[in-house]
Design a protein around this motif. Structure first.
Motif, PDB file in Angstrom:
ATOM      1  N   TRP A 114       0.839  -1.208   0.000  1.00 33.98           N
ATOM      2  CA  TRP A 114       0.000   0.000   0.000  1.00 33.98           C
ATOM      3  C   TRP A 114       0.869   1.252   0.000  1.00 33.98           C
ATOM      4  CZ3 TRP A 114      -0.958   3.625   4.128  1.00 33.98           C
ATOM      5  CH2 TRP A 114      -2.009   4.514   3.866  1.00 33.98           C
ATOM      6  N   LEU A 115       1.931   1.226   0.800  1.00 35.39           N
ATOM      7  CA  LEU A 115       2.816   2.387   0.885  1.00 35.39           C
ATOM      8  C   LEU A 115       3.604   2.596  -0.409  1.00 35.39           C
ATOM      9  CD1 LEU A 115       4.308   2.131   4.489  1.00 35.39           C
ATOM     10  CD2 LEU A 115       2.814   3.924   3.635  1.00 35.39           C
ATOM     11  N   SER A 116       3.878   1.499  -1.118  1.00 34.43           N
ATOM     12  CA  SER A 116       4.745   1.599  -2.297  1.00 34.43           C
ATOM     13  C   SER A 116       4.024   2.224  -3.484  1.00 34.43           C
ATOM     14  CB  SER A 116       5.267   0.214  -2.689  1.00 34.43           C
ATOM     15  OG  SER A 116       4.208  -0.565  -3.233  1.00 34.43           O
ATOM     16  N   LYS A 164       0.007   8.850   3.613  1.00 30.97           N
ATOM     17  CA  LYS A 164       1.018   7.793   3.533  1.00 30.97           C
ATOM     18  C   LYS A 164       2.344   8.248   4.134  1.00 30.97           C
ATOM     19  CE  LYS A 164      -0.872   5.135  -0.227  1.00 30.97           C
ATOM     20  NZ  LYS A 164      -0.712   4.538  -1.545  1.00 30.97           N
ATOM     21  N   ILE A 165       2.663   9.523   3.920  1.00 34.54           N
ATOM     22  CA  ILE A 165       3.912  10.042   4.481  1.00 34.54           C
ATOM     23  C   ILE A 165       3.858   9.972   6.016  1.00 34.54           C
ATOM     24  CG2 ILE A 165       5.324  12.123   4.783  1.00 34.54           C
ATOM     25  CD1 ILE A 165       4.622  12.842   1.881  1.00 34.54           C
ATOM     26  N   ILE A 166       2.722  10.391   6.557  1.00 34.04           N
ATOM     27  CA  ILE A 166       2.558  10.364   8.018  1.00 34.04           C
ATOM     28  C   ILE A 166       2.652   8.925   8.541  1.00 34.04           C
ATOM     29  CG2 ILE A 166       0.912  10.777   9.915  1.00 34.04           C
ATOM     30  CD1 ILE A 166       2.050  13.339   8.865  1.00 34.04           C
ATOM     31  N   ILE A 167       1.928   8.024   7.883  1.00 33.46           N
ATOM     32  CA  ILE A 167       1.921   6.620   8.326  1.00 33.46           C
ATOM     33  C   ILE A 167       3.328   6.040   8.246  1.00 33.46           C
ATOM     34  CG2 ILE A 167       1.071   4.298   7.786  1.00 33.46           C
ATOM     35  CD1 ILE A 167      -1.446   5.468   8.217  1.00 33.46           C
ATOM     36  N   GLU A 168       4.009   6.355   7.152  1.00 29.62           N
ATOM     37  CA  GLU A 168       5.357   5.814   6.998  1.00 29.62           C
ATOM     38  C   GLU A 168       6.287   6.366   8.086  1.00 29.62           C
ATOM     39  OE1 GLU A 168       8.649   4.881   3.584  1.00 29.62           O
ATOM     40  OE2 GLU A 168       6.826   5.939   3.020  1.00 29.62           O
ATOM     41  N   ALA A 169       6.097   7.633   8.409  1.00 30.19           N
ATOM     42  CA  ALA A 169       6.909   8.233   9.472  1.00 30.19           C
ATOM     43  C   ALA A 169       6.660   7.516  10.796  1.00 30.19           C
ATOM     44  CB  ALA A 169       6.583   9.717   9.604  1.00 30.19           C
ATOM     45  N   PRO A 172       9.604  -1.464  11.242  1.00 30.01           N
ATOM     46  CA  PRO A 172      10.353  -0.807  10.155  1.00 30.01           C
ATOM     47  C   PRO A 172      11.266  -1.763   9.394  1.00 30.01           C
ATOM     48  CG  PRO A 172      11.069   0.008  12.307  1.00 30.01           C
ATOM     49  CD  PRO A 172       9.874  -0.840  12.547  1.00 30.01           C
ATOM     50  N   PHE A 173      11.728  -2.806  10.066  1.00 29.09           N
ATOM     51  CA  PHE A 173      12.646  -3.742   9.428  1.00 29.09           C
ATOM     52  C   PHE A 173      11.951  -4.618   8.397  1.00 29.09           C
ATOM     53  CE2 PHE A 173      14.973  -2.273  12.957  1.00 29.09           C
ATOM     54  CZ  PHE A 173      16.307  -2.406  12.618  1.00 29.09           C
ATOM     55  N   MET A 174      10.639  -4.797   8.570  1.00 25.83           N
ATOM     56  CA  MET A 174       9.889  -5.580   7.605  1.00 25.83           C
ATOM     57  C   MET A 174       9.376  -4.683   6.478  1.00 25.83           C
ATOM     58  SD  MET A 174       8.878  -8.550   6.712  1.00 25.83           S
ATOM     59  CE  MET A 174       8.827  -9.715   8.072  1.00 25.83           C
ATOM     60  N   VAL A 175       8.764  -3.583   6.847  1.00 23.85           N
ATOM     61  CA  VAL A 175       8.082  -2.744   5.854  1.00 23.85           C
ATOM     62  C   VAL A 175       9.075  -1.981   4.967  1.00 23.85           C
ATOM     63  CG1 VAL A 175       6.555  -0.750   5.576  1.00 23.85           C
ATOM     64  CG2 VAL A 175       5.976  -2.547   7.205  1.00 23.85           C
TER      65      VAL A 175
END
Lengths: 250, 223
Positions: free
Chosen positions: B30-32, B39-44, B100-103
Motif C-alpha cells: 500500500w505504501l509503495s 502515507k507520508i505520516i503513516i510511513e513516518a 520498520p525492518f519488515m516494511v
C-alpha cells in the motif's frame, strides 16, 4: 595568544575542573532510598554547602558497577551483605555500618483490604503481585522469605512479576499494572497525595530485619566531603529524616 | 545452564516475524503505490521505532495496557487478556518495535520493480491481489528474505521494552537479553557470557547469511 599560553590555560581548566568535581560527593543509593535521598541531599547542602550527586539503582547493580570501577564515594545499600562484599574485596575503607532498618509493606492502588492478606493473595481476584528481584534487591528477598514462611510462595509463584529494583515495583503498584506489591514503607511518604495508596505494614517479626548498610568507598580517599556526608548519614539530623520516611532506627 | 531464555527469545522472534510477514507485506505494498500526505505520516510513524528509545515505547505500553483503566481495562474485561507481564504483550511490543525492518526493505523493493510488470498482469485480467501475490512478491524474493531475517534478528536484540513491561518472569517474559542483564547484576559473569555468546553467534550467522545471500543475488541491496 601564543600556543603555550593556550595550552597552559586549557590544562589549568582541566585541573580546576577536577578540583571542582572533587568537592561534590557521588552517592550510590539503593532504590528504596529514591525519595529520602533527595531530602537528605537538600538538608546536607543547607548545612554544609556540599553538593551530593545521587546515583540510584538496585543494590546489586550498584555493587556490580562499583566492583568494575564506578567512581562513587559513598554507598548506601539496602542490606548489609552487599557492602560487606565490597569491603571484603577491598573497595571500602572501613567495615559497613547500619544506618537504618527498612520496613516492608504490602501495598496496592486499590482499596482491597489487607486484613487477611495471605488469603487475599491466593484468591482469584489477585492476578499479579510485584516483588523486587530477590537476587539483587534485599526488599525482594525479604518479601520472598515472608511468602515462603507463610507457606504460600509456591501457590502464588505464577502471579509474581519481578521488578528489577524496588523502584520498578513502585512503578508497577502506582500505575496499577499489578494488583498489589511488596515494597518499602517510604513509598507511602514519597507519593503523598499524588496517588491514593492502600497498604499494611508487615509485622517486622515475620521477616529477617532489612538492615541497611553504609560504606565509605576507596574512591573517596582524597575527597574530605565524602567523609562529611558519611558522618552526616549517621547523625541525629539524618536519622530524623529516615524516621519520617518509615525507616526504623536500631 | 538454563536455556529457557534462549528458546523464549527465538520463539518471540519467530512469532514476531510471522505476524509481520502477514501484516507488513500488505502495508508495504500500500505504501509503495503513490504518495499522499496520509502515507507520508503513516510511513513516518512506522519508522519511529528505529529512532525512538525502546524505553519510550515500553513506557507508553505500560500505561496503555494497565488493567486499571482505559484500553487495558477493556481488554482485561472483554477478552481477559493482559498485555503487561505476558508473552503476548512481548509479541505485540516486538511487532511494533520491529515493523520498520519488515516494511522498509519490502516497500523499497516493490517501488523498484518496473511498473510494466503489474500493468501486464492487469491487462491479462488478474486482480490486484493476484498481481501482488503471483507477480510482484516472487520478484522481490531476496528483499523478502532479507526483511524477514533482519526482523527476526532485530527482535532478538530487544531489551528496553521487555525491561519495562516484561516483569522478568522465568519461561514467560525472561528473554535472553534480560537474562544477560540479570546475570551481570548478580555478578555471575560466566552465565552472562554464556547467554551473550549464544546471542552473538545466532545474530552473527543471520547477518552473514543476509550478506552472502545478497551477494549472490544480482539486485537487492540492503534497502
Amino acid at each position: 595568544m601564543n600556543k603555550k599560553r593556550v595550552l597552559f590555560l586549557m590544562l589549568a581548566g582541566v585541573l580546576l575542573h577536577g578540583v571542582a568535581l572533587a568537592q561534590n560527593v557521588r552517592v550510590a543509593a539503593a532504590a528504596n532510598l529514591q525519595s529520602v535521598i533527595t531530602v537528605l541531599q537538600k538538608d546536607f547542602k543547607q548545612k554544609t554547602g556540599i553538593v551530593i550527586e545521587p546515583i540510584v539503582g538496585s543494590s546489586g547493580k550498584l555493587v556490580a558497577q562499583i566492583s568494575n570501577g564506578a567512581p562513587f564515594d559513598v554507598f548506601l545499600s539496602a542490606d548489609m551483605s552487599f557492602p560487606e562484599t565490597l569491603f571484603k574485596n577491598g573497595f571500602a575503607e572501613k567495615k559497613p555500618v547500619v544506618y537504618a532498618a527498612g520496613s516492608l509493606i504490602i501495598c496496592s492502588s486499590q482499596n482491597i483490604g489487607f486484613i487477611n492478606w495471605e488469603r487475599l493473595l491466593l484468591s482469584a481476584r489477585i492476578k499479579k503481585i510485584a516483588l523486587a528481584n530477590p537476587a539483587i534487591a534485599p526488599y525482594g528477598k525479604a518479601a520472598t522469605e515472608l511468602l515462603q514462611q507463610k507457606g504460600i510462595l509456591d501457590d502464588v509463584q505464577s502471579k509474581i512479576v519481578y521488578g528489577e529494583s524496588i523502584s520498578q515495583v513502585n512503578t508497577y503498584i502506582t500505575t496499577g499494572v499489578v494488583d498489589l506489591g511488596f515494597t518499602t514503607q517510604s513509598l507511602i511518604k514519597e507519593t503523598g497525595s499524588k496517588t491514593k495508596l492502600y497498604y499494611q505494614v508487615i509485622d517486622p517479626k515475620q521477616y529477617e530485619p532489612i538492615l541497611q548498610g553504609l560504606v565509605l568507598l576507596k574512591h573517596a580517599a582524597n575527597n574530605p566531603n565524602a567523609e562529611k556526608f558519611y558522618q552526616y548519614i549517621l547523625s541525629p539530623a539524618a536519622k530524623k529524616i529516615f524516621t519520617a520516611y518509615g525507616y526504623r532506627m536500631l | 545452564m538454563d536455556l529457557s531464555p534462549i528458546w523464549l527469545t527465538l520463539k518471540l522472534a519467530g512469532i514476531t516475524t510471522l505476524i509481520l510477514l502477514f501484516v507488513g507485506l500488505p502495508f508495504a505494498w500500500w505504501l509503495s503505490r503513490g504518495r499522499s500526505f496520509l502515507k507520508i505520516i503513516i510511513e513516518a510513524i512506522i519508522t519511529m521505532p528505529l529512532v525512538l528509545p525502546p524505553s519510550v515505547l515500553g513506557f507508553y505500553l505500560l500505561l496503555a495496557f494497565s488493567p486499571q483503566h482505559g484500553l487495558g481495562k477493556w481488554l482485561q474485561g472483554v477478552f481477559n487478556v493482559q498485555f503487561v507481564f505476558s508473552f503476548q504483550g512481548l509479541v505485540l511490543a516486538s511487532v511494533i518495535y520491529s515493523i520498520p525492518f519488515m516494511v522498509g526493505p519490502v516497500k523499497s523493493a516493490l517501488q523498484q520493480l518496473p511498473s510494466a510488470l503489474a500493468e501486464a498482469s492487469y491487462t491479462l485480467g488478474k486482480t490486484e491481489w493476484q498481481t501482488f501475490r503471483y507477480v510482484l512478491l516472487p520478484n522481490i524474493k531476496p528483499s523478502l528474505l532479507t526483511a524477514a531475517v533482519l526482523t527476526f534478528a532485530h527482535t532478538l536484540g530487544e531489551f528496553g521494552v521487555v525491561l519495562m513491561i516484561g516483569g522478568n518472569i522465568p519461561g514467560v517474559t525472561r528473554v535472553a537479553s534480560i537474562a544477560v542483564y540479570d546475570a551481570v547484576e548478580q555478578r555471575d559473569y560466566d552465565m552472562a557470557n554464556n547467554y551473550s555468546l549464544i546471542l552473538f553467534a545466532i545474530t552473527f550467522v543471520l547477518v552473514i547469511a543476509v550478506f552472502v545471500f545478497n551477494k549472490y543475488q544480482a539486485k537487492s541491496p540492503l534497502a
